[in-house]
Design a protein around this motif. Sequence first.
Motif, PDB file in Angstrom:
ATOM      1  N   GLY A  23       0.811  -1.210   0.000  1.00 60.69           N
ATOM      2  CA  GLY A  23       0.000   0.000   0.000  1.00 60.69           C
ATOM      3  C   GLY A  23       0.846   1.262   0.000  1.00 60.69           C
ATOM      4  O   GLY A  23       0.527   2.238  -0.693  1.00 60.69           O
ATOM      5  N   PHE A  24       1.952   1.265   0.750  1.00 59.09           N
ATOM      6  CA  PHE A  24       2.845   2.423   0.746  1.00 59.09           C
ATOM      7  C   PHE A  24       3.530   2.582  -0.608  1.00 59.09           C
ATOM      8  O   PHE A  24       3.718   3.699  -1.092  1.00 59.09           O
ATOM      9  N   LEU A  25       3.893   1.461  -1.228  1.00 55.62           N
ATOM     10  CA  LEU A  25       4.524   1.541  -2.541  1.00 55.62           C
ATOM     11  C   LEU A  25       3.540   1.968  -3.626  1.00 55.62           C
ATOM     12  O   LEU A  25       3.953   2.444  -4.683  1.00 55.62           O
ATOM     13  N   ALA A  26       2.246   1.782  -3.373  1.00 51.58           N
ATOM     14  CA  ALA A  26       1.231   2.182  -4.344  1.00 51.58           C
ATOM     15  C   ALA A  26       0.726   3.595  -4.119  1.00 51.58           C
ATOM     16  O   ALA A  26      -0.118   4.068  -4.890  1.00 51.58           O
ATOM     17  N   ALA A  27       1.208   4.278  -3.084  1.00 49.14           N
ATOM     18  CA  ALA A  27       0.767   5.642  -2.790  1.00 49.14           C
ATOM     19  C   ALA A  27       1.580   6.640  -3.604  1.00 49.14           C
ATOM     20  O   ALA A  27       2.816   6.623  -3.570  1.00 49.14           O
ATOM     21  N   ARG A  28       0.900   7.523  -4.299  1.00 44.82           N
ATOM     22  CA  ARG A  28       1.583   8.493  -5.165  1.00 44.82           C
ATOM     23  C   ARG A  28       2.410   9.500  -4.367  1.00 44.82           C
ATOM     24  O   ARG A  28       3.346  10.082  -4.906  1.00 44.82           O
ATOM     25  N   THR A  29       2.057   9.713  -3.125  1.00 43.85           N
ATOM     26  CA  THR A  29       2.793  10.680  -2.304  1.00 43.85           C
ATOM     27  C   THR A  29       4.027  10.082  -1.641  1.00 43.85           C
ATOM     28  O   THR A  29       4.788  10.807  -0.993  1.00 43.85           O
ATOM     29  N   ILE A  30       4.239   8.777  -1.802  1.00 43.78           N
ATOM     30  CA  ILE A  30       5.360   8.113  -1.151  1.00 43.78           C
ATOM     31  C   ILE A  30       6.368   7.587  -2.167  1.00 43.78           C
ATOM     32  O   ILE A  30       7.561   7.872  -2.085  1.00 43.78           O
ATOM     33  N   ALA A  31       5.903   6.812  -3.138  1.00 39.87           N
ATOM     34  CA  ALA A  31       6.785   6.117  -4.074  1.00 39.87           C
ATOM     35  C   ALA A  31       6.852   6.846  -5.414  1.00 39.87           C
ATOM     36  O   ALA A  31       5.937   7.604  -5.760  1.00 39.87           O
ATOM     37  N   PRO A  32       7.902   6.620  -6.203  1.00 38.19           N
ATOM     38  CA  PRO A  32       7.976   7.212  -7.543  1.00 38.19           C
ATOM     39  C   PRO A  32       6.928   6.633  -8.475  1.00 38.19           C
ATOM     40  O   PRO A  32       6.410   5.528  -8.244  1.00 38.19           O
ATOM     41  N   ALA A  33       6.632   7.360  -9.538  1.00 37.39           N
ATOM     42  CA  ALA A  33       5.542   6.995 -10.443  1.00 37.39           C
ATOM     43  C   ALA A  33       5.687   5.599 -11.045  1.00 37.39           C
ATOM     44  O   ALA A  33       4.699   4.851 -11.099  1.00 37.39           O
ATOM     45  N   PRO A  34       6.869   5.183 -11.540  1.00 36.53           N
ATOM     46  CA  PRO A  34       6.960   3.823 -12.102  1.00 36.53           C
ATOM     47  C   PRO A  34       6.644   2.728 -11.089  1.00 36.53           C
ATOM     48  O   PRO A  34       5.984   1.739 -11.417  1.00 36.53           O
ATOM     49  N   VAL A  35       7.111   2.910  -9.843  1.00 36.33           N
ATOM     50  CA  VAL A  35       6.826   1.912  -8.805  1.00 36.33           C
ATOM     51  C   VAL A  35       5.335   1.897  -8.479  1.00 36.33           C
ATOM     52  O   VAL A  35       4.726   0.827  -8.321  1.00 36.33           O
TER      53      VAL A  35
ATOM     54  N   GLU B  30      -4.834   4.617  -0.577  1.00 33.61           N
ATOM     55  CA  GLU B  30      -5.726   5.773  -0.517  1.00 33.61           C
ATOM     56  C   GLU B  30      -5.662   6.454   0.843  1.00 33.61           C
ATOM     57  O   GLU B  30      -5.728   7.693   0.932  1.00 33.61           O
ATOM     58  N   ALA B  31      -5.544   5.662   1.908  1.00 32.31           N
ATOM     59  CA  ALA B  31      -5.430   6.262   3.244  1.00 32.31           C
ATOM     60  C   ALA B  31      -4.131   7.050   3.383  1.00 32.31           C
ATOM     61  O   ALA B  31      -4.109   8.131   3.986  1.00 32.31           O
ATOM     62  N   VAL B  32      -3.049   6.543   2.831  1.00 32.50           N
ATOM     63  CA  VAL B  32      -1.764   7.237   2.903  1.00 32.50           C
ATOM     64  C   VAL B  32      -1.808   8.533   2.094  1.00 32.50           C
ATOM     65  O   VAL B  32      -1.284   9.570   2.515  1.00 32.50           O
ATOM     66  N   GLU B  33      -2.447   8.493   0.941  1.00 28.00           N
ATOM     67  CA  GLU B  33      -2.509   9.686   0.090  1.00 28.00           C
ATOM     68  C   GLU B  33      -3.381  10.792   0.678  1.00 28.00           C
ATOM     69  O   GLU B  33      -3.243  11.954   0.295  1.00 28.00           O
ATOM     70  N   SER B  34      -4.297  10.441   1.574  1.00 26.79           N
ATOM     71  CA  SER B  34      -5.235  11.432   2.100  1.00 26.79           C
ATOM     72  C   SER B  34      -4.816  12.024   3.443  1.00 26.79           C
ATOM     73  O   SER B  34      -5.598  12.752   4.056  1.00 26.79           O
ATOM     74  N   ILE B  35      -3.613  11.747   3.906  1.00 26.88           N
ATOM     75  CA  ILE B  35      -3.194  12.276   5.207  1.00 26.88           C
ATOM     76  C   ILE B  35      -2.892  13.758   5.103  1.00 26.88           C
ATOM     77  O   ILE B  35      -2.717  14.319   4.018  1.00 26.88           O
TER      78      ILE B  35
ATOM     79  N   PRO C 284       2.455  17.430   9.061  1.00 26.42           N
ATOM     80  CA  PRO C 284       3.507  16.696   9.785  1.00 26.42           C
ATOM     81  C   PRO C 284       4.622  16.181   8.878  1.00 26.42           C
ATOM     82  O   PRO C 284       5.780  16.117   9.303  1.00 26.42           O
ATOM     83  N   VAL C 285       4.273  15.812   7.643  1.00 26.28           N
ATOM     84  CA  VAL C 285       5.303  15.339   6.713  1.00 26.28           C
ATOM     85  C   VAL C 285       6.277  16.464   6.388  1.00 26.28           C
ATOM     86  O   VAL C 285       7.508  16.270   6.382  1.00 26.28           O
ATOM     87  N   GLU C 286       5.759  17.659   6.118  1.00 25.97           N
ATOM     88  CA  GLU C 286       6.631  18.799   5.811  1.00 25.97           C
ATOM     89  C   GLU C 286       7.455  19.203   7.035  1.00 25.97           C
ATOM     90  O   GLU C 286       8.621  19.609   6.903  1.00 25.97           O
TER      91      GLU C 286
ATOM     92  N   GLY D 291      13.618   9.326   4.479  1.00 22.62           N
ATOM     93  CA  GLY D 291      12.401   8.719   3.935  1.00 22.62           C
ATOM     94  C   GLY D 291      11.681   7.810   4.907  1.00 22.62           C
ATOM     95  O   GLY D 291      10.491   8.004   5.207  1.00 22.62           O
ATOM     96  N   LEU D 292      12.369   6.797   5.429  1.00 25.51           N
ATOM     97  CA  LEU D 292      11.738   5.863   6.351  1.00 25.51           C
ATOM     98  C   LEU D 292      11.345   6.536   7.657  1.00 25.51           C
ATOM     99  O   LEU D 292      10.343   6.173   8.279  1.00 25.51           O
ATOM    100  N   GLN D 293      12.127   7.496   8.069  1.00 24.90           N
ATOM    101  CA  GLN D 293      11.787   8.225   9.298  1.00 24.90           C
ATOM    102  C   GLN D 293      10.515   9.044   9.112  1.00 24.90           C
ATOM    103  O   GLN D 293       9.690   9.125  10.022  1.00 24.90           O
ATOM    104  N   ARG D 294      10.363   9.667   7.944  1.00 23.73           N
ATOM    105  CA  ARG D 294       9.127  10.423   7.676  1.00 23.73           C
ATOM    106  C   ARG D 294       7.923   9.487   7.660  1.00 23.73           C
ATOM    107  O   ARG D 294       6.853   9.821   8.182  1.00 23.73           O
ATOM    108  N   ILE D 295       8.082   8.309   7.054  1.00 16.68           N
ATOM    109  CA  ILE D 295       6.972   7.352   7.011  1.00 16.68           C
ATOM    110  C   ILE D 295       6.621   6.888   8.427  1.00 16.68           C
ATOM    111  O   ILE D 295       5.440   6.795   8.790  1.00 16.68           O
TER     112      ILE D 295
END
Length: 278
Positions: free
Chosen positions: A106-118, A171-176, A180-182, A191-195
């Motif tokens: 799910g984290f790898l499928a989130a557009r706000t976390i992973a790059p577009a190809p992944v 979807e839950a990850v993308e809607s946070i 706090p991330v910024e 990266g992992l610390q932000r997650i």
Amino acid sequence: MSAAPPGPLTGRPTPPSKLWSTVWLLVSAAVVVWAVWTVDANWARLLGLPGEVGNYARLMGGGVLNNPTADPWAEYWVLAISRMLESVQMAWIGTLIGAVLSLPLGFLAARTIAPAPVVFAVRQVLNAVRALPEIILAIVLIMPIFGLGPLTGALALGIGSIGTLGKLTAEAVESIDRGPVEASLASGARGLQRIRWAVLPQALPEIVAFWLYRFEINIRASAVLGVIGAGGIGSLLSQLFNRREWEQIGITLVVIIVVTILIDTLSGAVRARIIQGG
């Protein structure tokens, strides 16, 4: 010199055209009529449905209304409850498998976390898994390896849960809230610390609620898997229907309904507590 203000409106605005909405309504109605016409069902039998329902209710009610502590009814109740608990165990193990495997996907499928190809690749995998029903997974992939039994049902439910839970997790990850991330980014978090400290605490309550909801779905799906020999209450029902033992079928259906209602009620309360707080 200032411009003169616009004059008052002289009439009502032209209402929007309803042509396309009417066309789509007619097309939808035509599709429904076509489906009813071509399904080749014996619609005349619907007239006898109330009588058939009453007949089967009478046959199955004979077992439910008997003394549950007397023989052989006590044995029937114990057998139905034990098989239902087996279905609950299958659903729970399948949900745990799906939850553990779907969280990183799910984290790898989130557009706000992973790059577009992944994101694209992982989402296609989740779509493929979600497109296959659990019964197909059990028959084609799992049963040839593990054979018949509850393990096959639990694995099929677990793999089938990955597609849905992975999509909902993304979807839950993308809607946070991005605040706090910024803030973590400004403080130098990687990266992992932000997650771990900015994304997961916000998304986890909703993700856990999705897990509980999937557990409810897996309980119902386990009964279907049991029909093909994957264990649980479905296997018992399949045997009873083949032998036309209607009284024991009635007892088994009552156990399924009562246990499902209890689990749905408890799970709904837990989901509400997780999402809304105390």
